[in-house]
Write a protein that holds these residues in place. Structure first.
Motif, PDB file in Angstrom:
ATOM      1  N   VAL A 252       0.866  -1.183   0.000  1.00 13.89           N
ATOM      2  CA  VAL A 252       0.000   0.000   0.000  1.00 13.89           C
ATOM      3  C   VAL A 252       0.902   1.232   0.000  1.00 13.89           C
ATOM      4  CG1 VAL A 252      -1.879   1.227   1.139  1.00 13.89           C
ATOM      5  CG2 VAL A 252      -1.735  -1.275   1.315  1.00 13.89           C
ATOM      6  N   TRP A 253       0.618   2.177  -0.873  1.00 18.64           N
ATOM      7  CA  TRP A 253       1.437   3.380  -1.045  1.00 18.64           C
ATOM      8  C   TRP A 253       0.692   4.600  -0.513  1.00 18.64           C
ATOM      9  CZ3 TRP A 253       6.291   2.359  -2.675  1.00 18.64           C
ATOM     10  CH2 TRP A 253       6.507   1.121  -3.318  1.00 18.64           C
ATOM     11  N   TYR A 254       1.384   5.392   0.282  1.00 15.90           N
ATOM     12  CA  TYR A 254       0.776   6.541   0.963  1.00 15.90           C
ATOM     13  C   TYR A 254       1.415   7.857   0.548  1.00 15.90           C
ATOM     14  CZ  TYR A 254      -1.636   3.504   4.335  1.00 15.90           C
ATOM     15  OH  TYR A 254      -2.456   2.574   4.925  1.00 15.90           O
ATOM     16  N   SER A 255       0.597   8.892   0.578  1.00 11.71           N
ATOM     17  CA  SER A 255       1.067  10.267   0.441  1.00 11.71           C
ATOM     18  C   SER A 255       0.096  11.153   1.219  1.00 11.71           C
ATOM     19  CB  SER A 255       1.125  10.699  -1.031  1.00 11.71           C
ATOM     20  OG  SER A 255       1.676  12.006  -1.133  1.00 11.71           O
ATOM     21  N   PRO A 256       0.322  11.307   2.541  1.00 11.24           N
ATOM     22  CA  PRO A 256      -0.612  12.052   3.400  1.00 11.24           C
ATOM     23  C   PRO A 256      -0.745  13.524   3.004  1.00 11.24           C
ATOM     24  CG  PRO A 256       0.975  10.774   4.691  1.00 11.24           C
ATOM     25  CD  PRO A 256       1.464  10.772   3.287  1.00 11.24           C
TER      26      PRO A 256
END
Length: 209
Positions: free
Chosen positions: A52-56
């Motif tokens: 899973v790839w995140y960019s808050p």
């Protein structure tokens, strides 16, 4: 949410969910990981799940000039009880981050696949570590990805009180001397906030990259 293929690509970070989830799938190859970090994206998932790839929307960062060292911590540093090294035992640092017990957590997000991927990045010169020693024993440390002007922290551990703080402080002081812009701490936590880290908007963070 986007399902990634073998193509080396990420969707625009502005399409991430309110929780910061951008995409899932793909792999943890060095090229994809470096593209991710240089794009303000990082992987975070549990064992048995797809990547899973995140960019808050809000990014926790520390500007080197804003480092806060408490009076008690200054006393600990002054005693020079710990020995601090850089990149002397990356594999052991990530292994300790993976296996150490953390109160309130049922397991670790550092899967075997993740461990192998970051060890490879270290071999290629992109992943770095800080080690803290006491009586010749590794008692604390941290690791992350070095982008040249931004250091992306990944995880830290401590088996002795304050050892991880010692690692972090020494890292920040070193990066300050080398004119790094900031340390990426990814998401908010009280521990890092007490050391001077704060949240900034994602678009501002991307400018530093």
């Amino acid at each position: 949410m986007i399902l990634l293929s073998d193509k080396l690509w990420f969707p625009p970070v502005e399409t991430a969910s309110t929780e910061g989830v951008l995409a899932f799938g793909g792999d943890l190859s060095p090229k994809r990981l470096l593209l991710a970090y240089n794009s303000g994206i990082f992987p975070w998932f549990n064992k048995g799940e797809p990547v899973v790839w995140y960019s808050p929307v809000e990014r926790m960062v520390l500007f080197p000039n804003e480092l806060k060292i408490s009076k008690s911590m200054k006393q600990i540093l002054k005693k020079d009880r710990f020995k601090v090294t850089f990149n002397q035992n990356f594999k052991e640092v990530i292994r300790c981050c993976k296996t150490i017990y953390r109160e309130g957590q049922g397991g670790t997000w550092i899967t075997d696949e993740m461990e192998q991927a970051y060890n490879k990045l270290h071999e290629l010169g992109h992943a770095k570590s800080v080690e803290v020693w006491l009586d010749h024993k590794l008692v604390g440390g941290l690791y992350g990805i070095d982008l040249g002007n931004v250091f992306c922290g990944e995880s830290m551990f401590s088996t002795v009180s304050n050892a991880s703080k010692v690692a972090f402080i020494h890292l920040v002081q070193k990066l300050k001397r080398e004119n790094y812009k900031l340390i990426d701490c990814q998401v908010y936590n009280d521990h890092l906030a007490s050391l001077g880290a704060r949240e900034i908007p994602r678009n501002e963070f991307l400018k530093y990259l």
